[in-house]
Design a protein around this motif. Sequence first.
Motif, PDB file in Angstrom:
ATOM      1  N   TRP A 138      -2.941  -5.692  -7.210  1.00 36.78           N
ATOM      2  CA  TRP A 138      -4.268  -5.806  -6.596  1.00 36.78           C
ATOM      3  C   TRP A 138      -4.370  -4.981  -5.319  1.00 36.78           C
ATOM      4  O   TRP A 138      -5.463  -4.598  -4.915  1.00 36.78           O
ATOM      5  CB  TRP A 138      -4.572  -7.274  -6.294  1.00 36.78           C
ATOM      6  N   SER A 139      -3.242  -4.739  -4.656  1.00 35.21           N
ATOM      7  CA  SER A 139      -3.289  -3.978  -3.402  1.00 35.21           C
ATOM      8  C   SER A 139      -3.811  -2.565  -3.624  1.00 35.21           C
ATOM      9  O   SER A 139      -4.338  -1.935  -2.702  1.00 35.21           O
ATOM     10  CB  SER A 139      -1.898  -3.911  -2.764  1.00 35.21           C
ATOM     11  N   GLN A 140      -3.668  -2.033  -4.843  1.00 35.89           N
ATOM     12  CA  GLN A 140      -4.152  -0.690  -5.155  1.00 35.89           C
ATOM     13  C   GLN A 140      -5.567  -0.702  -5.718  1.00 35.89           C
ATOM     14  O   GLN A 140      -6.135   0.375  -5.958  1.00 35.89           O
ATOM     15  CB  GLN A 140      -3.215  -0.028  -6.179  1.00 35.89           C
ATOM     16  N   ALA A 141      -6.139  -1.880  -5.938  1.00 38.08           N
ATOM     17  CA  ALA A 141      -7.475  -1.982  -6.519  1.00 38.08           C
ATOM     18  C   ALA A 141      -8.524  -1.854  -5.421  1.00 38.08           C
ATOM     19  O   ALA A 141      -8.495  -2.584  -4.432  1.00 38.08           O
ATOM     20  CB  ALA A 141      -7.639  -3.311  -7.265  1.00 38.08           C
ATOM     21  N   ALA A 188       6.589  -3.950  -5.087  1.00 36.78           N
ATOM     22  CA  ALA A 188       5.453  -3.377  -5.803  1.00 36.78           C
ATOM     23  C   ALA A 188       5.916  -2.437  -6.915  1.00 36.78           C
ATOM     24  O   ALA A 188       5.350  -2.437  -8.019  1.00 36.78           O
ATOM     25  CB  ALA A 188       4.542  -2.640  -4.830  1.00 36.78           C
ATOM     26  N   LEU A 189       6.950  -1.639  -6.631  1.00 35.53           N
ATOM     27  CA  LEU A 189       7.476  -0.746  -7.671  1.00 35.53           C
ATOM     28  C   LEU A 189       8.064  -1.558  -8.825  1.00 35.53           C
ATOM     29  O   LEU A 189       7.904  -1.195 -10.004  1.00 35.53           O
ATOM     30  CB  LEU A 189       8.547   0.174  -7.076  1.00 35.53           C
ATOM     31  N   TRP A 190       8.741  -2.641  -8.499  1.00 37.31           N
ATOM     32  CA  TRP A 190       9.346  -3.487  -9.539  1.00 37.31           C
ATOM     33  C   TRP A 190       8.282  -4.135 -10.402  1.00 37.31           C
ATOM     34  O   TRP A 190       8.453  -4.271 -11.614  1.00 37.31           O
ATOM     35  CB  TRP A 190      10.227  -4.542  -8.869  1.00 37.31           C
ATOM     36  N   ARG A 191       7.157  -4.540  -9.781  1.00 37.23           N
ATOM     37  CA  ARG A 191       6.097  -5.208 -10.517  1.00 37.23           C
ATOM     38  C   ARG A 191       5.103  -4.238 -11.163  1.00 37.23           C
ATOM     39  O   ARG A 191       4.174  -4.671 -11.847  1.00 37.23           O
ATOM     40  CB  ARG A 191       5.340  -6.146  -9.575  1.00 37.23           C
ATOM     41  N   THR A 192       5.266  -2.946 -10.926  1.00 36.95           N
ATOM     42  CA  THR A 192       4.367  -1.979 -11.551  1.00 36.95           C
ATOM     43  C   THR A 192       4.538  -2.035 -13.068  1.00 36.95           C
ATOM     44  O   THR A 192       5.662  -1.928 -13.571  1.00 36.95           O
ATOM     45  CB  THR A 192       4.672  -0.551 -11.048  1.00 36.95           C
ATOM     46  N   LEU A 199       0.831  -1.204   0.000  1.00 37.09           N
ATOM     47  CA  LEU A 199       0.000   0.000   0.000  1.00 37.09           C
ATOM     48  C   LEU A 199       0.868   1.258   0.000  1.00 37.09           C
ATOM     49  O   LEU A 199       0.527   2.258  -0.633  1.00 37.09           O
ATOM     50  CB  LEU A 199      -0.925   0.001   1.218  1.00 37.09           C
ATOM     51  N   GLY A 200       1.988   1.200   0.721  1.00 37.14           N
ATOM     52  CA  GLY A 200       2.881   2.355   0.755  1.00 37.14           C
ATOM     53  C   GLY A 200       3.433   2.707  -0.606  1.00 37.14           C
ATOM     54  O   GLY A 200       3.684   3.882  -0.903  1.00 37.14           O
ATOM     55  N   ALA A 201       3.620   1.695  -1.466  1.00 32.83           N
ATOM     56  CA  ALA A 201       4.132   1.963  -2.820  1.00 32.83           C
ATOM     57  C   ALA A 201       3.153   2.786  -3.635  1.00 32.83           C
ATOM     58  O   ALA A 201       3.553   3.434  -4.606  1.00 32.83           O
ATOM     59  CB  ALA A 201       4.437   0.652  -3.530  1.00 32.83           C
ATOM     60  N   GLY A 202       1.875   2.774  -3.260  1.00 29.95           N
ATOM     61  CA  GLY A 202       0.880   3.558  -3.986  1.00 29.95           C
ATOM     62  C   GLY A 202       0.741   4.974  -3.494  1.00 29.95           C
ATOM     63  O   GLY A 202      -0.027   5.760  -4.060  1.00 29.95           O
ATOM     64  N   LEU A 203       1.470   5.336  -2.424  1.00 29.66           N
ATOM     65  CA  LEU A 203       1.370   6.692  -1.889  1.00 29.66           C
ATOM     66  C   LEU A 203       2.113   7.674  -2.772  1.00 29.66           C
ATOM     67  O   LEU A 203       3.101   7.334  -3.428  1.00 29.66           O
ATOM     68  CB  LEU A 203       1.949   6.738  -0.469  1.00 29.66           C
ATOM     69  N   ASP A 204       1.641   8.915  -2.752  1.00 31.21           N
ATOM     70  CA  ASP A 204       2.314   9.986  -3.487  1.00 31.21           C
ATOM     71  C   ASP A 204       3.306  10.644  -2.533  1.00 31.21           C
ATOM     72  O   ASP A 204       3.006  11.636  -1.869  1.00 31.21           O
ATOM     73  CB  ASP A 204       1.283  10.995  -3.995  1.00 31.21           C
TER      74      ASP A 204
END
Length: 709
Positions: free
Chosen positions: A356-359, A77-81, A18-23
């Motif tokens: 999926w964590s950002q969905a 998460a950044l690597w798999r984005t 979830l932290g990877a989705g933060l701005d």
Amino acid sequence: MRFHPLALICLSFMLGLLGAGLDVDWFNLQKGAALAVLWFLATAIAVMFMPLVWRRGPTRWQWLLAGMIALLASYYALWRTPQPGVNDISRLLDPPAKSFQTITAIGTLTAGGRENAQGQQQFWLQIEQWQRPPEQEFRPRSGTVYLTLPMAEKPWQQCQQIRVTGLLYRPSAPQNPGAFNFAQYLARQGIFAGLRGETATLVGEKFCGLNPLRQRIVNAQTAWLQAQGQGKWPGLLISSIVLGAKAVNLPTELRNLFQAVGLSHFLAASGYQVSLLVGTVLLLGRKAGVSSKLAIAVGLIILVFYLGLTGLEPSVIRASLLWVGVMAALVSGQKLNTVGALLLIATGMLLVNPIWSQALGFQLSFLATLGIVVMVPALQQRLDFLPGKIAAVIAVPLAASIWTTPILLQQFGYFIPAALPLNILITPLLALLSLGGMISALFALIFPPLGSASAWLLAFPARWLMAIAAQFQQLPTVAVGEVGLGQVVIIYAAFGLIWAFPWWRRRWGWVTVFLLAIIILPLIFALQTRVELTIFASKKFPVIVAQAPGTVTTITQAEDQSAARLLAPFLAQKGISQVDCQLTITPAMVGQPLPPSCPHLSWVEINPAILQLEFGQQRWWIFLQVPPTDQTPLQLPLDQRPQTIIWVGQFFPYSWLDSLRPPTAIAIAPYVSKDLRQTVAKYRGQLWVTGPGAIQWNPRQGFNSALDL
């Protein structure tokens, strides 16, 4: 309460994703470095203070390990984005190429089929070859595009291979505050370009898994209903409840109706349908005297088949894996730790697909299930004065609503008071339509007319459900404004404390008051202090919202159907539930007396139509029509001239600018000419254009981009 180390690992992993989705744009650091700083600080605080506060909780070394796992999860998460590959079709739009161009592509329709608000079909198109007309030779390309196609006499279907000619473009970011970021949503799916199809021809068809069976069910369940219009809605609704909304082309009006009353989850196959299906199979096996192992084996086979029919939706996968755990516990004679199993399942799913964590759908499904598991027993105890079945009917949706409301408030900014009583009221209808729809689907696979007949019978309760939803749609929603990430973290932390610790559980009432306060008090403060005017990036007519303490004004055009879509999310984001002066302009209104609720609005001129707004101790002129170039401009003394003029279009007469000399001019247009900019600059004025996005003004900061505030 003791905390299991494995649970800490799972939660740390999920928080890291979830932290990877933060701005996190701190001190111009790259995102990876900013995340390292974030998790270093969080870990340091946990290591130093948490063992003092929570003596029976994790040790300092365990907190340190949790912080390392969270950091690694963020990097994972950044690597798999998803990123566009070297041969991705979107590379055709990279600079210095045009941001849009006409191409012909050959590819396969891999997902979609839903009709959008413009009456077009939407698909994911997996590109195989492309050419740029008038070229004749096709060249190989890869990647997927978001494709829109005009509705054909025979709708296009998934797995068809087509040749399509249209405009390739790069999806744009939202231009207005509160708008859905569709470009970001596509990027998470690995899609970085769109194709606005104009003509398409069928090339062939490819193997598509269980899609033919899925389509056979939908066709059977709608066959005996009216072919067009709302008469077909009940059959589509039944199919959607059973198979999920992605498998069914639901009309936009039906989707909007269920979303407006908080019933969107009814349109998606979810854990409820999985539980109903497997539970029914196990119950029938017990009634028939079949051995439990055989019943469980049959349940597993049906579960796998149903999972394939729904298209591997995350909510169905999560529910299916949880039921596999339940059946494994039944076979072994052991008791399943449901919360632990849920954490392990969510962690395993996110290891496979961290996106999926950002969905939102995955988050809501997980939180609703967690809420039901941890809260329903306690709620049923408090409802013990009611019959057991009625208490369960109330407790389940109440628990799910409590655990999903915070994240819904953060995403949408409004609360639907009618959603909970409506969910409780229609629980029997949902059970009937879910179980009946599954039986109808089975009949459709065996003998389609039998499936059509059973769906025709189910159409009656489906119509009752739609009628009830339409009645509840009349009830108001409550806007709560921008609920920040910090507020959401505090709310879920409080939920965890109440669930895990008896001391906090006994004081749940005071905790509830505190949680309501952290939402309501900032909203009251904002409504009582905010002075702000927003000019939206509209197309044909000015769309403006002016907010001051005690007065909210909206200006739109009656014929502009897009205005409501612009205003609804914005007003919710600002916590505005009621508009005091709602001016919807028609041509006949020009020059006529304005509503008494709008004393700060008046007509300056009729030809061209100029509306004056007194707001923030400034005079705003809104040109509903751009004056002709040969029309003599108004000659006014300096104290009667406007401070700001607003118009729609790329041009404004230079003579009017020279005469009025407004300090600020705002063009609602994608761009304006260099000559227009120079004309405003001659008298040292300021020119704003809504092309990059909506514009906001407040007395403290002046004019700014609404998307940057």
